[in-house]
Write an enzyme that holds these catalytic residues in place. Structure first.
Site, PDB file in Angstrom:
ATOM      1  N   ASN A 113     -34.182  -3.849 -12.318  1.00 40.18           N
ATOM      2  CA  ASN A 113     -33.431  -5.057 -11.904  1.00 40.18           C
ATOM      3  C   ASN A 113     -32.223  -5.269 -12.832  1.00 40.18           C
ATOM      4  O   ASN A 113     -31.620  -6.330 -12.815  1.00 40.18           O
ATOM      5  CB  ASN A 113     -34.332  -6.300 -11.912  1.00 40.18           C
ATOM      6  CG  ASN A 113     -34.870  -6.602 -13.301  1.00 40.18           C
ATOM      7  OD1 ASN A 113     -34.652  -5.829 -14.234  1.00 40.18           O
ATOM      8  ND2 ASN A 113     -35.578  -7.705 -13.436  1.00 40.18           N
ATOM      9  N   ILE A 156     -39.739  -6.476 -10.715  1.00 38.42           N
ATOM     10  CA  ILE A 156     -41.190  -6.304 -10.508  1.00 38.42           C
ATOM     11  C   ILE A 156     -41.961  -7.612 -10.655  1.00 38.42           C
ATOM     12  O   ILE A 156     -43.056  -7.762 -10.141  1.00 38.42           O
ATOM     13  CB  ILE A 156     -41.805  -5.208 -11.418  1.00 38.42           C
ATOM     14  CG1 ILE A 156     -41.858  -5.645 -12.873  1.00 38.42           C
ATOM     15  CG2 ILE A 156     -41.105  -3.875 -11.268  1.00 38.42           C
ATOM     16  CD1 ILE A 156     -42.859  -4.840 -13.669  1.00 38.42           C
ATOM     17  N   ASN A 200     -41.902 -12.093 -18.344  1.00 43.50           N
ATOM     18  CA  ASN A 200     -41.434 -10.825 -17.780  1.00 43.50           C
ATOM     19  C   ASN A 200     -42.442  -9.707 -18.067  1.00 43.50           C
ATOM     20  O   ASN A 200     -42.828  -8.965 -17.165  1.00 43.50           O
ATOM     21  CB  ASN A 200     -40.077 -10.475 -18.408  1.00 43.50           C
ATOM     22  CG  ASN A 200     -39.512  -9.194 -17.847  1.00 43.50           C
ATOM     23  OD1 ASN A 200     -38.985  -9.176 -16.741  1.00 43.50           O
ATOM     24  ND2 ASN A 200     -39.639  -8.101 -18.579  1.00 43.50           N
ATOM     25  N   THR A 226     -46.899  -0.561 -28.009  1.00 36.92           N
ATOM     26  CA  THR A 226     -46.102  -0.395 -29.227  1.00 36.92           C
ATOM     27  C   THR A 226     -47.000  -0.309 -30.453  1.00 36.92           C
ATOM     28  O   THR A 226     -48.045  -0.976 -30.514  1.00 36.92           O
ATOM     29  CB  THR A 226     -45.098  -1.557 -29.392  1.00 36.92           C
ATOM     30  OG1 THR A 226     -44.504  -1.470 -30.676  1.00 36.92           O
ATOM     31  CG2 THR A 226     -45.751  -2.919 -29.267  1.00 36.92           C
ATOM     32  N   SER A 270     -44.188 -10.261 -33.640  1.00 38.25           N
ATOM     33  CA  SER A 270     -43.186 -11.114 -32.970  1.00 38.25           C
ATOM     34  C   SER A 270     -43.792 -11.508 -31.628  1.00 38.25           C
ATOM     35  O   SER A 270     -44.800 -10.923 -31.195  1.00 38.25           O
ATOM     36  CB  SER A 270     -41.889 -10.346 -32.710  1.00 38.25           C
ATOM     37  OG  SER A 270     -42.097  -9.385 -31.682  1.00 38.25           O
ATOM     38  N   TYR A 272     -42.557 -10.849 -28.857  1.00 46.73           N
ATOM     39  CA  TYR A 272     -42.461  -9.636 -28.014  1.00 46.73           C
ATOM     40  C   TYR A 272     -43.709  -8.776 -28.224  1.00 46.73           C
ATOM     41  O   TYR A 272     -44.348  -8.337 -27.266  1.00 46.73           O
ATOM     42  CB  TYR A 272     -41.199  -8.834 -28.371  1.00 46.73           C
ATOM     43  CG  TYR A 272     -41.370  -7.357 -28.156  1.00 46.73           C
ATOM     44  CD1 TYR A 272     -41.427  -6.830 -26.869  1.00 46.73           C
ATOM     45  CD2 TYR A 272     -41.542  -6.477 -29.234  1.00 46.73           C
ATOM     46  CE1 TYR A 272     -41.636  -5.475 -26.662  1.00 46.73           C
ATOM     47  CE2 TYR A 272     -41.748  -5.127 -29.031  1.00 46.73           C
ATOM     48  CZ  TYR A 272     -41.795  -4.630 -27.746  1.00 46.73           C
ATOM     49  OH  TYR A 272     -42.019  -3.295 -27.538  1.00 46.73           O
ATOM     50  N   HIS A 273     -44.058  -8.525 -29.495  1.00 46.64           N
ATOM     51  CA  HIS A 273     -45.218  -7.678 -29.757  1.00 46.64           C
ATOM     52  C   HIS A 273     -46.502  -8.320 -29.220  1.00 46.64           C
ATOM     53  O   HIS A 273     -47.410  -7.630 -28.777  1.00 46.64           O
ATOM     54  CB  HIS A 273     -45.334  -7.381 -31.259  1.00 46.64           C
ATOM     55  CG  HIS A 273     -44.273  -6.442 -31.774  1.00 46.64           C
ATOM     56  ND1 HIS A 273     -43.076  -6.889 -32.288  1.00 46.64           N
ATOM     57  CD2 HIS A 273     -44.221  -5.083 -31.840  1.00 46.64           C
ATOM     58  CE1 HIS A 273     -42.331  -5.841 -32.660  1.00 46.64           C
ATOM     59  NE2 HIS A 273     -43.006  -4.740 -32.392  1.00 46.64           N
ATOM     60  N   LYS A 276     -47.145  -7.390 -25.725  1.00 41.80           N
ATOM     61  CA  LYS A 276     -47.741  -6.060 -25.571  1.00 41.80           C
ATOM     62  C   LYS A 276     -49.257  -6.110 -25.808  1.00 41.80           C
ATOM     63  O   LYS A 276     -50.014  -5.369 -25.201  1.00 41.80           O
ATOM     64  CB  LYS A 276     -47.096  -5.076 -26.549  1.00 41.80           C
ATOM     65  CG  LYS A 276     -45.626  -4.801 -26.281  1.00 41.80           C
ATOM     66  CD  LYS A 276     -45.440  -3.836 -25.127  1.00 41.80           C
ATOM     67  CE  LYS A 276     -44.006  -3.393 -24.981  1.00 41.80           C
ATOM     68  NZ  LYS A 276     -43.772  -2.512 -23.838  1.00 41.80           N
ATOM     69  N   ASN A 331     -30.766   4.107 -35.039  1.00 37.16           N
ATOM     70  CA  ASN A 331     -29.558   4.079 -34.203  1.00 37.16           C
ATOM     71  C   ASN A 331     -28.522   3.134 -34.802  1.00 37.16           C
ATOM     72  O   ASN A 331     -27.325   3.414 -34.825  1.00 37.16           O
ATOM     73  CB  ASN A 331     -29.919   3.645 -32.777  1.00 37.16           C
ATOM     74  CG  ASN A 331     -30.860   4.640 -32.094  1.00 37.16           C
ATOM     75  OD1 ASN A 331     -31.077   5.739 -32.614  1.00 37.16           O
ATOM     76  ND2 ASN A 331     -31.410   4.275 -30.952  1.00 37.16           N
ATOM     77  N   THR A 344     -28.148  -1.911 -43.428  1.00 37.94           N
ATOM     78  CA  THR A 344     -28.816  -3.190 -43.689  1.00 37.94           C
ATOM     79  C   THR A 344     -30.335  -3.025 -43.797  1.00 37.94           C
ATOM     80  O   THR A 344     -31.026  -2.953 -42.779  1.00 37.94           O
ATOM     81  CB  THR A 344     -28.520  -4.165 -42.534  1.00 37.94           C
ATOM     82  OG1 THR A 344     -28.767  -3.468 -41.282  1.00 37.94           O
ATOM     83  CG2 THR A 344     -27.081  -4.645 -42.542  1.00 37.94           C
TER      84      THR A 344
HETATM   85  N1  USQ Z   1     -34.882  -3.320 -39.848  1.00 38.13           N
HETATM   86  C1  USQ Z   1     -34.070  -3.271 -40.975  1.00 38.13           C
HETATM   87  N2  USQ Z   1     -32.720  -3.247 -40.784  1.00 38.13           N
HETATM   88  C2  USQ Z   1     -32.152  -3.257 -39.550  1.00 38.13           C
HETATM   89  C3  USQ Z   1     -32.986  -3.307 -38.411  1.00 38.13           C
HETATM   90  C4  USQ Z   1     -34.355  -3.338 -38.598  1.00 38.13           C
HETATM   91  O1  USQ Z   1     -34.538  -3.239 -42.105  1.00 38.13           O
HETATM   92  O2  USQ Z   1     -30.922  -3.245 -39.470  1.00 38.13           O
HETATM   93  C5  USQ Z   1     -36.358  -3.296 -40.031  1.00 38.13           C
HETATM   94  C6  USQ Z   1     -37.147  -4.389 -39.347  1.00 38.13           C
HETATM   95  O3  USQ Z   1     -37.267  -5.515 -40.165  1.00 38.13           O
HETATM   96  C7  USQ Z   1     -38.465  -3.682 -39.094  1.00 38.13           C
HETATM   97  C8  USQ Z   1     -38.081  -2.220 -38.868  1.00 38.13           C
HETATM   98  O4  USQ Z   1     -36.781  -2.082 -39.426  1.00 38.13           O
HETATM   99  O5  USQ Z   1     -39.269  -3.729 -40.224  1.00 38.13           O
HETATM  100  C9  USQ Z   1     -38.014  -1.784 -37.427  1.00 38.13           C
HETATM  101  O6  USQ Z   1     -37.151  -2.651 -36.731  1.00 38.13           O
HETATM  102  P1  USQ Z   1     -36.447  -2.213 -35.349  1.00 38.13           P
HETATM  103  O7  USQ Z   1     -35.527  -3.320 -34.957  1.00 38.13           O
HETATM  104  O8  USQ Z   1     -35.899  -0.845 -35.444  1.00 38.13           O
HETATM  105  O9  USQ Z   1     -37.688  -2.089 -34.386  1.00 38.13           O
HETATM  106  P2  USQ Z   1     -38.751  -3.182 -33.914  1.00 38.13           P
HETATM  107  O10 USQ Z   1     -38.221  -4.553 -33.898  1.00 38.13           O
HETATM  108  O11 USQ Z   1     -39.993  -2.935 -34.685  1.00 38.13           O
HETATM  109  O12 USQ Z   1     -38.935  -2.770 -32.403  1.00 38.13           O
HETATM  110  C10 USQ Z   1     -38.661  -1.439 -31.928  1.00 38.13           C
HETATM  111  C11 USQ Z   1     -38.415  -1.519 -30.444  1.00 38.13           C
HETATM  112  C12 USQ Z   1     -39.685  -2.016 -29.777  1.00 38.13           C
HETATM  113  C13 USQ Z   1     -40.854  -1.135 -30.164  1.00 38.13           C
HETATM  114  C14 USQ Z   1     -40.981  -1.034 -31.672  1.00 38.13           C
HETATM  115  C15 USQ Z   1     -41.988  -0.031 -32.124  1.00 38.13           C
HETATM  116  O13 USQ Z   1     -37.334  -2.370 -30.166  1.00 38.13           O
HETATM  117  O14 USQ Z   1     -39.505  -2.027 -28.386  1.00 38.13           O
HETATM  118  O15 USQ Z   1     -42.016  -1.685 -29.640  1.00 38.13           O
HETATM  119  O16 USQ Z   1     -39.727  -0.590 -32.207  1.00 38.13           O
HETATM  120  S1  USQ Z   1     -42.816  -0.549 -33.580  1.00 38.13           S
HETATM  121  O17 USQ Z   1     -41.811  -0.992 -34.564  1.00 38.13           O
HETATM  122  O18 USQ Z   1     -43.572   0.567 -34.085  1.00 38.13           O
HETATM  123  O19 USQ Z   1     -43.623  -1.666 -33.197  1.00 38.13           O
END
Ligand code: USQ
Length: 509
Positions: A113, A156, A200, A226, A270, A272-273, A276, A331, A344
């Protein structure tokens, strides 16, 4: 091949018939089971939708290796022209998987969507790698790769009837569910966003489960969960793959209690989490109540921009976000390095997470699609290929940017807008994909980061990063505060190397 010995019992092309209404087995007093022996009174027979000439037969008697409908691919036996429907086909993962599966001969269909495009726009951002409209994407997939994708624009959550009709028409043999909001920060903006994400994600998935019950109960569901569902237990206990292993015991109150087969504790980080986690329970219950079959895929933080298919033509590229809401850490780091923003690290930067490259995630999904769970089976995998501290990654990105791209990359610690432990043990298990599904990671993290630098440094993309670089420093706090985080410290990269080596020793299992 990891799935050679799977049988029709696992195959989604099968209609299971027998003397027992197996979907009601939980309530039934009649003994239930697969065929045990020739004299067994109660057993299940199968009829093949692809090979009706076989008539009724014992579902355990034909293996994937024996069946001409299952054909060898590098990722296991795969059903010939397997019908796979991708929900969320326009996203970072969905589009990549569509082309990947299409190139393996699957008949791919999908719905979207365009929520992801809208949400990123709401932040005022854009994907820094330009992507085409869906019409153009479909056209290019056909022209460049010869892949025809059956696409419908469907929400959906709000268009359940249309989704049901489409599923009924296509009769997919696997459904990959990526149609959720993936952003932790987005869910923490305010009450409306928290509600939007949970509605959602949770209700969209719940609706899908009912549709699958009614229309395609034998289809396997690959639902994206996740790693963040588990959080980072400060006890350091192992982070199992969704459920406790059969021999796990709890010693408490002078007694020993078996935990085998129970869902492991969740500690999401969060709203979001949390969505899940709720999904986990809904899918788990649906498997139990209706004998649906599902993989819950606990994916770690994803990174990267390459697969053979998306790299084949600029019109086939998948999106890449770098803003504070939708960009994931690696990324974002590469983009920051290119436009001269010190990388950062939130808080101390000693957070540890599991990671997986885009290409490797596609391979894992294929291997799971090729190995459908049994009826009623709720299976879980931890889909990561390596574990790193955020500092390690910042250092790696900085090193590659400095050494090969002549960039003066700096690393900074900033205030952490999130609530999370920034110093913790992390013992994630990720053994099922290698052991049971034959997966070995193919992407070297340093090489993929190098390739990202190459692509993101191209003038057009670099310009698109420059245009949105004001959206990189986060200002969405878990507390509700809306202000840019402040710098705490600019790191001395030489010191980082020493510290990093220590940490690397500790956490390499
Ligand atoms: N972080 C930094 N600097 C940044 C961005 C993030 O230190 O500029 C830190 C965050 O605080 C966190 C970690 O990096 O501790 C990961 O953050 P993220 O924004 O890369 O990822 P996250 O919010 O955890 O979410 C992403 C996806 C989500 C997926 C998750 C997998 O957006 O959809 O579920 O990764 S996991 O992290 O294993 O839960």
């Amino acid at each position: 091949m990891h799935n050679s010995n799977c049988t029709c019992w696992n195959c989604p092309a099968i209609d299971l018939k027998g003397k027992v209404d197996f979907r009601a087995c939980g309530q039934s007093t009649t003994e239930f089971g697969k065929k045990k022996d020739e004299t067994s009174e109660v057993y299940i027979m199968a009829e093949c939708k692809r090979r009706p000439e076989l008539g009724l037969f014992d579902p355990m008697s034909i293996t994937f290796e024996d069946c001409p409908q299952w054909q060898k691919t590098p990722y296991g036996y795969l059903l010939k022209d397997m019908r796979v429907m991708i929900l969320g086909i326009d996203g970072y993962l969905g589009w990549t998987l569509a082309l990947w599966l299409g190139s393996l001969g699957c008949r791919v269909s999908g719905v979207d969507n365009y929520n992801r495009r809208k949400w990123v726009k709401e932040r005022g951002s854009h994907t820094v790698i330009p992507i085409s409209s869906m019409t153009e994407r479909l056209h290019s997939a056909k022209e460049v790769l010869g892949i025809e994708i059956d696409f419908r624009e469907i929400d959906i959550l709000n268009e359940k009837e249309r989704l049901k009709e489409f599923i009924d028409e296509v009769k997919p043999e696997a459904i990959v569910h990526y149609a959720e909001c993936p952003s932790a920060p987005f869910s923490m903006i305010d009450v409306d966003h928290a509600i939007e994400v949970q509605k959602n994600n949770v209700l969209g998935t719940l609706g899908l489960l009912f549709i699958m019950r009614d229309v395609v109960p034998e289809t396997s569901l690959l639902k994206l969960g996740t790693m963040g569902e588990y959080g980072t237990p400060l006890t350091g206990r192992p982070i199992f793959e969704g459920m406790f292993p059969a021999d796990a015991v709890l010693h408490w109150d002078g007694r020993e209690w078996s935990l085998g087969g129970e869902l492991t504790p969740r500690d999401p980080v969060s709203f979001y989490h949390v969505s899940k986690v709720q999904d986990t329970f809904n899918v788990y219950e649906a498997c139990k109540y209706w004998w649906l079959r599902s993989y819950d895929i606990m994916q770690g933080v994803i990174f990267g921009v390459h697969t053979d298919q998306v790299s084949a033509d600029p019109r086939l590229r998948t999106r890449l976000d770098i803003d504070e809401w939708f960009g994931t850490i690696i990324n974002r780091f590469v983009a920051q390095a290119i436009v001269g923003i010190p990388l950062t690290l939130y808080g101390r930067g000693n957070q540890i997470r599991g990671f997986i490259a885009l290409r490797d995630a596609m391979e894992c999904m294929t291997r799971l699609i090729a190995c459908p769970p049994e009826p009623g089976q709720y299976a879980v995998v931890n889909q990561i290929s390596g574990v790193y501290s955020l500092r390690q990654l910042a250092y790696l990105v900085a090193q590659i940017g400095r050494k090969y791209f002549d960039l003066d990359v700096q690393v900074q610690r900033v205030e952490n807008p999130r609530v999370e432990a920034d110093e913790h043990p992390f013992e994630a298990l990720y053994e099922k994909l290698p052991k049971n599904y034959g997966f070995t990671p193919k992407v070297n993290i340093a090489k993929e980061i190098y390739r990202m630098f190459e692509l993101l440094s191209k003038p057009q993309i670099r310009e698109r990063i420059e245009e949105k670089k004001h959206l990189i420093i986060p200002k969405t706090w878990w507390s509700g505060v809306k202000r840019e985080v402040k710098r705490l410290e600019l790191l001395d990269l030489k010191e980082e190397v020493k510290e990093d080596e220590e940490r690397y020793k500790i956490y390499q299992r």
